[in-house]
Design a protein around this motif. Sequence first.
Motif, PDB file in Angstrom:
ATOM      1  N   HIS A  76       0.799  -1.343   0.005  1.00 45.92           N
ATOM      2  CA  HIS A  76      -0.489  -0.205   0.434  1.00 45.92           C
ATOM      3  C   HIS A  76       0.360   1.107  -0.089  1.00 45.92           C
ATOM      4  N   LEU A  77       2.047   1.297   1.117  1.00 50.94           N
ATOM      5  CA  LEU A  77       3.457   2.244   0.815  1.00 50.94           C
ATOM      6  C   LEU A  77       3.575   2.707  -0.776  1.00 50.94           C
ATOM      7  N   PHE A  78       4.031   1.153  -1.161  1.00 47.75           N
ATOM      8  CA  PHE A  78       4.300   1.979  -2.950  1.00 47.75           C
ATOM      9  C   PHE A  78       3.483   2.154  -2.963  1.00 47.75           C
ATOM     10  N   SER A  79       2.410   1.825  -3.229  1.00 46.06           N
ATOM     11  CA  SER A  79       1.463   2.340  -4.340  1.00 46.06           C
ATOM     12  C   SER A  79       0.973   4.155  -4.382  1.00 46.06           C
ATOM     13  N   HIS A  80       1.255   4.884  -3.216  1.00 42.09           N
ATOM     14  CA  HIS A  80       1.468   5.605  -3.034  1.00 42.09           C
ATOM     15  C   HIS A  80       2.506   6.572  -3.184  1.00 42.09           C
ATOM     16  N   GLN A  81       3.517   5.947  -3.064  1.00 45.86           N
ATOM     17  CA  GLN A  81       4.865   6.252  -3.160  1.00 45.86           C
ATOM     18  C   GLN A  81       4.769   7.091  -5.557  1.00 45.86           C
ATOM     19  N   LEU A  82       4.644   5.062  -5.874  1.00 44.02           N
ATOM     20  CA  LEU A  82       4.218   5.404  -7.449  1.00 44.02           C
ATOM     21  C   LEU A  82       3.368   5.777  -7.587  1.00 44.02           C
ATOM     22  N   ALA A  83       2.316   6.870  -6.955  1.00 43.95           N
ATOM     23  CA  ALA A  83       0.870   7.327  -8.018  1.00 43.95           C
ATOM     24  C   ALA A  83       1.551   9.467  -7.695  1.00 43.95           C
ATOM     25  N   SER A  84       2.164   9.315  -6.809  1.00 46.30           N
ATOM     26  CA  SER A  84       3.153  10.502  -5.713  1.00 46.30           C
ATOM     27  C   SER A  84       3.932  11.376  -7.192  1.00 46.30           C
ATOM     28  N   GLY A  85       4.940  10.061  -7.665  1.00 45.43           N
ATOM     29  CA  GLY A  85       5.878  10.131  -8.698  1.00 45.43           C
ATOM     30  C   GLY A  85       7.278  10.293  -7.610  1.00 45.43           C
ATOM     31  N   LEU A  86       7.079   9.248  -5.525  1.00 41.19           N
ATOM     32  CA  LEU A  86       8.072   9.441  -4.575  1.00 41.19           C
ATOM     33  C   LEU A  86       8.770   8.545  -5.044  1.00 41.19           C
ATOM     34  N   PRO A  87      10.236   8.296  -4.231  1.00 42.45           N
ATOM     35  CA  PRO A  87      10.763   7.454  -3.761  1.00 42.45           C
ATOM     36  C   PRO A  87      10.252   6.722  -2.682  1.00 42.45           C
ATOM     37  N   LEU A  88      10.225   5.697  -3.009  1.00 42.81           N
ATOM     38  CA  LEU A  88       9.694   3.826  -2.139  1.00 42.81           C
ATOM     39  C   LEU A  88       9.895   4.796  -0.836  1.00 42.81           C
ATOM     40  N   GLU A  89      11.084   5.385   0.100  1.00 38.81           N
ATOM     41  CA  GLU A  89      11.476   5.401   0.794  1.00 38.81           C
ATOM     42  C   GLU A  89      10.859   6.599   1.753  1.00 38.81           C
ATOM     43  N   SER A  90      10.261   7.670   0.925  1.00 36.22           N
ATOM     44  CA  SER A  90       9.320   8.853   0.964  1.00 36.22           C
ATOM     45  C   SER A  90       8.560   8.613   2.714  1.00 36.22           C
ATOM     46  N   GLY A  91       9.052   9.278   3.118  1.00 35.60           N
ATOM     47  CA  GLY A  91       8.070  10.189   4.264  1.00 35.60           C
ATOM     48  C   GLY A  91       8.347   9.208   5.749  1.00 35.60           C
ATOM     49  N   LEU A  92       8.832   7.848   5.335  1.00 28.16           N
ATOM     50  CA  LEU A  92       9.033   7.174   6.815  1.00 28.16           C
ATOM     51  C   LEU A  92      10.283   7.883   7.376  1.00 28.16           C
ATOM     52  N   ASP A  93      11.034   9.079   6.960  1.00 33.36           N
ATOM     53  CA  ASP A  93      11.664   9.774   8.608  1.00 33.36           C
ATOM     54  C   ASP A  93      10.786  10.912   8.922  1.00 33.36           C
ATOM     55  N   GLY A  94      10.536  10.566  10.029  1.00 31.80           N
ATOM     56  CA  GLY A  94      10.071  11.203  11.033  1.00 31.80           C
ATOM     57  C   GLY A  94       8.909  10.504  11.422  1.00 31.80           C
ATOM     58  N   PHE A  95       8.347   9.493  10.697  1.00 29.22           N
ATOM     59  CA  PHE A  95       6.833   8.610  10.845  1.00 29.22           C
ATOM     60  C   PHE A  95       7.473   7.911  11.306  1.00 29.22           C
ATOM     61  N   PRO A  96       6.249   7.595  13.157  1.00 28.96           N
ATOM     62  CA  PRO A  96       6.215   6.677  14.437  1.00 28.96           C
ATOM     63  C   PRO A  96       6.391   5.891  13.940  1.00 28.96           C
ATOM     64  N   LEU A  97       7.890   5.037  13.735  1.00 24.13           N
ATOM     65  CA  LEU A  97       7.971   3.833  13.217  1.00 24.13           C
ATOM     66  C   LEU A  97       7.594   2.687  15.017  1.00 24.13           C
ATOM     67  N   GLU A  98       8.034   3.217  15.984  1.00 23.01           N
ATOM     68  CA  GLU A  98       8.199   2.807  17.721  1.00 23.01           C
ATOM     69  C   GLU A  98       6.134   2.323  17.672  1.00 23.01           C
ATOM     70  N   GLN A  99       5.490   3.083  16.739  1.00 21.37           N
ATOM     71  CA  GLN A  99       4.106   2.744  17.094  1.00 21.37           C
ATOM     72  C   GLN A  99       3.216   1.584  15.945  1.00 21.37           C
ATOM     73  N   VAL A 100       4.268   1.185  15.141  1.00 22.67           N
ATOM     74  CA  VAL A 100       4.177  -0.154  14.589  1.00 22.67           C
ATOM     75  C   VAL A 100       4.130  -1.225  14.947  1.00 22.67           C
ATOM     76  N   VAL A 101       2.867  -1.978  14.761  1.00 26.23           N
ATOM     77  CA  VAL A 101       2.955  -3.116  15.596  1.00 26.23           C
ATOM     78  C   VAL A 101       2.931  -4.442  15.024  1.00 26.23           C
ATOM     79  N   GLU A 102       2.205  -4.095  13.599  1.00 25.92           N
ATOM     80  CA  GLU A 102       2.341  -5.385  12.547  1.00 25.92           C
ATOM     81  C   GLU A 102       2.828  -4.432  11.243  1.00 25.92           C
TER      82      GLU A 102
END
Length: 565
Positions: free
Chosen positions: A193-219
């Motif tokens: 789903h993240l890949f789908s957003h990045q492609l549709a927006s013309g962004l690199p796959l890792e875009s937006g991960l810096d600053g995203f609360p990865l510590e809240q990801v449980v799955e």
Amino acid sequence: MTQAVSDAWTLPWRGLGLSSNLSAADVPQPYRLLDASPGLFDFVEYSAPLSLDEARAQASLFPEMWSRRADVPVLFHPVHLNLWGPELEPASVLQDLDAHARAVGSPWVGNDVGWWHVRGQPFPGYLYITPPFNEAGLADCVAHALHVQSHLSMPLVLENPAVLARRGEWHVLDFLAKLHARTGLPLLLDLGHLFSHQLASGLPLESGLDGFPLEQVVEIHIAGGVVTRRGARGFYVDDHTQPVREELFKLLESLLPRCPSLRAVTFEGDGHPPEVAQVSLRRLRAMIPSGERAPLRLRAPEPRATPPLTEESRPWELFEAGHGGVPTGVTEDPEGTLADQDFRLAVVAETLDKDWPLSRLLLAGTREDLVAFTSSREYRSLFGGGGRSLAQTFSAWAMRRLRERPDDGASAALSLEMMAPTAFMKSVPGPGPGQVGLADDVRPGSFPADLSELLFASRAVRRHLTARAWACGELELSGLEALAQVARRPGVAAWTYAVRRKSPGHELLSVSRGLAELLRELASRPREAASVAPALLAEGLHHRLIRLGDTSGVDRPLAPARPVG
């Protein structure tokens, strides 16, 4: 509010899991995989109706899941759970969800943030509608999430939705982070789903991960999909039956050490044969070793009153855009909206072809005609609570269209396909020892005009146009004119054919005159196998239209089968 029973949630380590719809007819079958390769994965994440009773009735693997859940834990990933849309879920439905999750021991309930259904009627193919990533979309998703959580005794885990059309000014990860901040709920990161957003927006796959609360990801979810292009844009279609993209394996490997609260990684391998699913699971097993880890304790957010829906996020307008009800030029992302329509129309066509393979080609074979159906009042009424199925909705639209634009050939095809299910209204006796009878899923049918050429032409034209599309890169739908010509010249004699019941839908088969006569006779009574001509017996058995009661009564060689037609 059931949430108030505890101020903390305990999330056990689940490890590596495999998704399932709990159907014995689907591949891969998780429990057969585990029996063949113990330790290949640790848990099953299954999708099913919110009601435990409905899941028991509809999911053929539910008894095995239930009996093995102590050794093979489960996560419940429900269907029909709206986390956006014009209406909040009824309290009684959410009480069923909570009871279901508690009964199977699911420590959390995860779901895509989207609009899945209208009063229980799902969008075809479970293709939910993604909210706009702006303040209006966020406000309504907050209301939905808090409303659902207020009825659950375990955490609701919010999953980033798939994206084709860009709506709203925010990045999907910014939207999800804001949704977490306003609800306090943990997160599920779906890499496709993240890949789908990045492609549709013309962004690199890792875009937006810096600053995203990865510590809240449980799955984390990882699944197959297809990258396609429309014009200059790239799009990722979230089709789990496809191979997993190499980019997603690499992204997962980079994210694992950055998600300290991670409790589970789920491979959504729907449609992968067992030997293929094993390849992906072994690769994932090397990244997520088996073994226990300490549980995670999360502080539950303070109970909050559910704010009212604003409807400023315009769900019904986005519904119309996704189904061709408004010109794409007036939408926020015309090219993305067309890509979204492509996916939805493909699913609608594939679903209709199970019941209406002839009529759909004749009446809605082109994109323009298919949009005429999905933008019609009949299609919209499918989501008005009338209880109609998609197949019934199409027949209502088709009959109106034929009244407005008469076509004798298409009318004959529609009449034939409307009659097909009625062939099974009468039961037939089974064969005894030494006898031959109809196969359980087969009945003879009859029609006043011979449409055998149309039946042949529909398959021949599909095959030809699909093969040409591979060569020239375009589906040349003008070739459907040949099918329309054949439909307008039926044979004058009465016609007997075979109907095979499939799940779902029906298949029409043209058969030889001799076999047609045999099928009509067997619909009334079985016949002694020894009295049937060897060639005819072989033909019927080869095509699974007839069955033997007890082969001990038949000791003669069978003649080679003749083709159906």
